[in-house]
Scaffold this active site. Sequence first.
Site, PDB file in Angstrom:
ATOM      1  CD  GLU A 148      58.379 -22.788  21.628  1.00 37.97           C
ATOM      2  OE1 GLU A 148      57.688 -23.595  22.217  1.00 37.97           O
ATOM      3  OE2 GLU A 148      58.906 -22.887  20.677  1.00 37.97           O
ATOM      4  CB  SER A 150      52.055 -28.149  23.611  1.00 40.29           C
ATOM      5  OG  SER A 150      51.992 -28.346  25.051  1.00 40.29           O
ATOM      6  CG  HIS A 172      55.351 -23.766  25.463  1.00 39.11           C
ATOM      7  ND1 HIS A 172      56.013 -24.251  24.150  1.00 39.11           N
ATOM      8  CD2 HIS A 172      54.646 -24.821  26.105  1.00 39.11           C
ATOM      9  CE1 HIS A 172      55.826 -25.672  24.275  1.00 39.11           C
ATOM     10  NE2 HIS A 172      55.095 -25.905  25.456  1.00 39.11           N
ATOM     11  CG  ASN A 188      55.624 -29.408  21.675  1.00 37.63           C
ATOM     12  OD1 ASN A 188      56.390 -30.537  21.808  1.00 37.63           O
ATOM     13  ND2 ASN A 188      55.208 -28.743  22.220  1.00 37.63           N
TER      14      ASN A 188
HETATM   15  N1  CAA Z   1      58.782 -31.691  39.424  1.00 34.81           N
HETATM   16  C1  CAA Z   1      59.560 -31.006  39.985  1.00 34.81           C
HETATM   17  N2  CAA Z   1      61.135 -31.461  39.908  1.00 34.81           N
HETATM   18  C2  CAA Z   1      61.275 -32.617  39.530  1.00 34.81           C
HETATM   19  C3  CAA Z   1      60.517 -33.422  38.540  1.00 34.81           C
HETATM   20  C4  CAA Z   1      59.120 -32.995  38.465  1.00 34.81           C
HETATM   21  N3  CAA Z   1      58.144 -33.746  38.129  1.00 34.81           N
HETATM   22  N4  CAA Z   1      61.030 -34.439  38.222  1.00 34.81           N
HETATM   23  C5  CAA Z   1      62.331 -34.315  38.557  1.00 34.81           C
HETATM   24  N5  CAA Z   1      62.549 -33.190  39.271  1.00 34.81           N
HETATM   25  C6  CAA Z   1      63.864 -32.703  39.779  1.00 34.81           C
HETATM   26  C7  CAA Z   1      64.551 -33.464  40.946  1.00 34.81           C
HETATM   27  O1  CAA Z   1      63.844 -33.020  42.332  1.00 34.81           O
HETATM   28  C8  CAA Z   1      65.816 -33.378  40.873  1.00 34.81           C
HETATM   29  O2  CAA Z   1      66.079 -31.875  41.598  1.00 34.81           O
HETATM   30  P1  CAA Z   1      67.266 -31.705  42.382  1.00 34.81           P
HETATM   31  O3  CAA Z   1      68.719 -31.748  41.472  1.00 34.81           O
HETATM   32  O4  CAA Z   1      67.229 -30.570  43.106  1.00 34.81           O
HETATM   33  O5  CAA Z   1      67.676 -32.987  43.179  1.00 34.81           O
HETATM   34  C9  CAA Z   1      66.020 -32.898  39.381  1.00 34.81           C
HETATM   35  O6  CAA Z   1      64.716 -32.567  38.754  1.00 34.81           O
HETATM   36  C10 CAA Z   1      66.688 -34.112  38.739  1.00 34.81           C
HETATM   37  O7  CAA Z   1      65.866 -35.276  39.003  1.00 34.81           O
HETATM   38  P2  CAA Z   1      66.251 -36.911  39.132  1.00 34.81           P
HETATM   39  O8  CAA Z   1      67.679 -36.807  39.907  1.00 34.81           O
HETATM   40  O9  CAA Z   1      65.227 -37.338  39.712  1.00 34.81           O
HETATM   41  O10 CAA Z   1      66.339 -37.282  37.937  1.00 34.81           O
HETATM   42  P3  CAA Z   1      66.984 -36.978  36.453  1.00 34.81           P
HETATM   43  O11 CAA Z   1      68.324 -36.458  36.518  1.00 34.81           O
HETATM   44  O12 CAA Z   1      66.668 -38.022  35.470  1.00 34.81           O
HETATM   45  O13 CAA Z   1      66.168 -35.661  35.663  1.00 34.81           O
HETATM   46  C11 CAA Z   1      64.802 -34.654  34.371  1.00 34.81           C
HETATM   47  C12 CAA Z   1      64.979 -35.727  35.661  1.00 34.81           C
HETATM   48  C13 CAA Z   1      64.818 -33.096  34.712  1.00 34.81           C
HETATM   49  C14 CAA Z   1      63.010 -34.829  34.512  1.00 34.81           C
HETATM   50  C15 CAA Z   1      65.344 -35.276  33.255  1.00 34.81           C
HETATM   51  O14 CAA Z   1      65.114 -36.387  33.089  1.00 34.81           O
HETATM   52  C16 CAA Z   1      64.961 -34.419  32.107  1.00 34.81           C
HETATM   53  O15 CAA Z   1      65.626 -33.398  31.657  1.00 34.81           O
HETATM   54  N6  CAA Z   1      64.002 -34.961  31.205  1.00 34.81           N
HETATM   55  C17 CAA Z   1      63.769 -34.435  29.791  1.00 34.81           C
HETATM   56  C18 CAA Z   1      62.543 -33.324  30.221  1.00 34.81           C
HETATM   57  C19 CAA Z   1      62.173 -32.558  28.936  1.00 34.81           C
HETATM   58  O16 CAA Z   1      62.682 -33.127  27.962  1.00 34.81           O
HETATM   59  N7  CAA Z   1      61.273 -31.742  29.069  1.00 34.81           N
HETATM   60  C20 CAA Z   1      60.490 -31.200  28.198  1.00 34.81           C
HETATM   61  C21 CAA Z   1      59.492 -31.995  27.714  1.00 34.81           C
HETATM   62  S1  CAA Z   1      58.615 -31.201  26.284  1.00 34.81           S
HETATM   63  C22 CAA Z   1      57.758 -29.810  26.980  1.00 34.81           C
HETATM   64  O17 CAA Z   1      57.581 -29.593  28.377  1.00 34.81           O
HETATM   65  C23 CAA Z   1      56.913 -29.093  25.860  1.00 34.81           C
HETATM   66  C24 CAA Z   1      55.483 -29.704  25.500  1.00 34.81           C
HETATM   67  O18 CAA Z   1      54.713 -28.773  25.147  1.00 34.81           O
HETATM   68  C25 CAA Z   1      55.114 -30.942  25.521  1.00 34.81           C
HETATM   69  P1  NAD Z   2      47.203 -32.433  32.736  1.00 35.08           P
HETATM   70  O1  NAD Z   2      46.301 -33.341  32.162  1.00 35.08           O
HETATM   71  O2  NAD Z   2      48.227 -32.610  33.576  1.00 35.08           O
HETATM   72  O3  NAD Z   2      46.279 -31.252  33.388  1.00 35.08           O
HETATM   73  C1  NAD Z   2      45.163 -30.466  32.684  1.00 35.08           C
HETATM   74  C2  NAD Z   2      44.652 -29.904  33.955  1.00 35.08           C
HETATM   75  O4  NAD Z   2      43.281 -29.241  33.160  1.00 35.08           O
HETATM   76  C3  NAD Z   2      43.758 -31.074  34.884  1.00 35.08           C
HETATM   77  O5  NAD Z   2      44.080 -30.925  36.295  1.00 35.08           O
HETATM   78  C4  NAD Z   2      42.440 -30.909  34.587  1.00 35.08           C
HETATM   79  O6  NAD Z   2      41.538 -31.313  35.569  1.00 35.08           O
HETATM   80  C5  NAD Z   2      42.369 -29.289  34.267  1.00 35.08           C
HETATM   81  N1  NAD Z   2      40.962 -29.229  33.358  1.00 35.08           N
HETATM   82  C6  NAD Z   2      40.591 -29.744  32.181  1.00 35.08           C
HETATM   83  N2  NAD Z   2      39.456 -28.999  31.717  1.00 35.08           N
HETATM   84  C7  NAD Z   2      39.287 -28.238  32.592  1.00 35.08           C
HETATM   85  C8  NAD Z   2      38.346 -27.030  32.696  1.00 35.08           C
HETATM   86  N3  NAD Z   2      37.479 -26.895  31.837  1.00 35.08           N
HETATM   87  N4  NAD Z   2      38.280 -26.035  33.591  1.00 35.08           N
HETATM   88  C9  NAD Z   2      39.359 -26.466  34.770  1.00 35.08           C
HETATM   89  N5  NAD Z   2      40.335 -27.193  34.469  1.00 35.08           N
HETATM   90  C10 NAD Z   2      40.346 -28.051  33.627  1.00 35.08           C
HETATM   91  O7  NAD Z   2      47.855 -31.455  31.200  1.00 35.08           O
HETATM   92  P2  NAD Z   2      49.138 -30.830  31.559  1.00 35.08           P
HETATM   93  O8  NAD Z   2      50.269 -31.698  31.015  1.00 35.08           O
HETATM   94  O9  NAD Z   2      49.381 -30.015  32.708  1.00 35.08           O
HETATM   95  O10 NAD Z   2      48.893 -29.810  30.195  1.00 35.08           O
HETATM   96  C11 NAD Z   2      48.307 -28.658  30.123  1.00 35.08           C
HETATM   97  C12 NAD Z   2      48.486 -27.620  29.057  1.00 35.08           C
HETATM   98  O11 NAD Z   2      49.982 -27.467  28.971  1.00 35.08           O
HETATM   99  C13 NAD Z   2      48.317 -28.380  27.865  1.00 35.08           C
HETATM  100  O12 NAD Z   2      48.085 -27.073  27.004  1.00 35.08           O
HETATM  101  C14 NAD Z   2      49.707 -28.946  27.231  1.00 35.08           C
HETATM  102  O13 NAD Z   2      49.689 -28.863  25.845  1.00 35.08           O
HETATM  103  C15 NAD Z   2      50.649 -27.770  27.659  1.00 35.08           C
HETATM  104  N6  NAD Z   2      51.764 -28.271  28.162  1.00 35.08           N
HETATM  105  C16 NAD Z   2      52.097 -29.526  28.424  1.00 35.08           C
HETATM  106  C17 NAD Z   2      53.425 -30.084  28.601  1.00 35.08           C
HETATM  107  C18 NAD Z   2      53.634 -31.494  29.199  1.00 35.08           C
HETATM  108  O14 NAD Z   2      55.152 -31.928  29.004  1.00 35.08           O
HETATM  109  N7  NAD Z   2      52.740 -32.076  29.782  1.00 35.08           N
HETATM  110  C19 NAD Z   2      54.296 -29.206  28.526  1.00 35.08           C
HETATM  111  C20 NAD Z   2      54.093 -27.738  28.102  1.00 35.08           C
HETATM  112  C21 NAD Z   2      53.107 -27.411  27.832  1.00 35.08           C
END
Ligand code: CAA
Ligand code: NAD
Length: 296
Positions: free
Chosen positions: A163, A129, A151, A201
């Site tokens: 990304e 991330s 990403h 991020n």
């Molecule tokens: N896995 C797979 N599919 C999923 C899911 C999951 N965990 N959660 C929801 N879905 C699917 C549902 O099955 C549903 O699919 P259909 O349209 O085919 O029925 C669809 O998504 C919509 O789901 P819901 O109707 O249950 O709920 P919703 O309309 O509230 O949508 C959401 C859920 C798509 C998660 C929406 O709330 C959303 O877009 N949230 C923001 C997500 C976001 O910002 N993600 C980026 C996070 S940052 C990141 O990823 C980067 C990082 O490095 C941290």
């Molecule tokens: P998570 O905690 O759901 O999963 C991490 C997995 O890694 C676990 O299943 C754990 O058992 C496994 N693991 C840990 N150490 C290990 C090792 N030494 N060998 C093998 N497996 C090992 O985390 P996540 O949310 O899936 O995030 C994973 C990566 O993706 C991170 O780098 C995170 O920053 C990135 N990421 C996360 C998100 C998010 O929204 N959660 C979105 C984009 C990218």
Amino acid sequence: MTTNTARNSTHNITKIGVIGAGQMGGGIAQVAAVSGFATTVFDAFPGAIDKCKALHAKLLAKGVEKGKLAQADADAAQGRLTYSQSLDNLAGSDILIEAVVEDIAVKKDLFRKAAGLLAKNGILASNTSSISITDLATAVPEISGRFIGMHFFNPVPVMKLVEVIKGLATSEETTARTIALAGAMGKTAVPANDRPGFVSNRVLMPMINEAFYAWMEGVAEPAHIDEIMKLGCAHPMGPLRLADFIGLDTCVHIMEVLAEGLNNPRYRACPLLKQLVTAGRLGDKTGRGVFDYSQK
Ligand code: CAA
Ligand code: NAD
């Protein structure tokens, strides 16, 4: 969910290995298999593999139920998925996509072990991330031209973006193949430079961190902070709900990378966010974070 063919002369990839079966690795593997790729998922922890398997079965069945996937395509996708607790079973992969914890030491250790498993000209990609791709690539100097940031976003089956981050040594060919692969997985690849948090991020995580400060300082209670951002700014999830969804541990790791990499105290993780992590309240994945999911 859509099904297409994995054979594409541009990416030249048929076999994908995913390192980490958590929420991201599981999602990447599912999308890879549905998109036609032979996919093996590795995780060091048996509980993670079992959870990932069960989620794949559930989500593929749901795709069929909703008419988004033919039963035959869901069966074929399931047939392309292999699960393993041994890294060696990823041998011969055309690309390895790493998605383990956001910890540079853990990731580098795995890259050193995984590099030798790649097929000839295979790519090593990290789903990090925020961590520098150039830095991660130093673990595998012999293939740094074939190391890249890929990403994905959570939930992977739903979010359209990948990304793509080039490290200093990443070759143009690796970049082009990775972009082509993202397309073959139904995603849109957008490039970002190798700076802390990249684009996504750098922008998203300080907002989430600020929401924790707003809560800590009593600006509003968590549900109201989220409601305000949902109804007032059209966010699909409020920032605190989103933090739980991402994982509070991951949020802290990302803030630490931003704080160190940008050398600015304004990126310090909010103490309340850190405290929840210390208490084991990591969000959805542990059943409780800001909010309580134990009844769901
Ligand atoms: N896995 C797979 N599919 C999923 C899911 C999951 N965990 N959660 C929801 N879905 C699917 C549902 O099955 C549903 O699919 P259909 O349209 O085919 O029925 C669809 O998504 C919509 O789901 P819901 O109707 O249950 O709920 P919703 O309309 O509230 O949508 C959401 C859920 C798509 C998660 C929406 O709330 C959303 O877009 N949230 C923001 C997500 C976001 O910002 N993600 C980026 C996070 S940052 C990141 O990823 C980067 C990082 O490095 C941290
Ligand atoms: P998570 O905690 O759901 O999963 C991490 C997995 O890694 C676990 O299943 C754990 O058992 C496994 N693991 C840990 N150490 C290990 C090792 N030494 N060998 C093998 N497996 C090992 O985390 P996540 O949310 O899936 O995030 C994973 C990566 O993706 C991170 O780098 C995170 O920053 C990135 N990421 C996360 C998100 C998010 O929204 N959660 C979105 C984009 C990218």
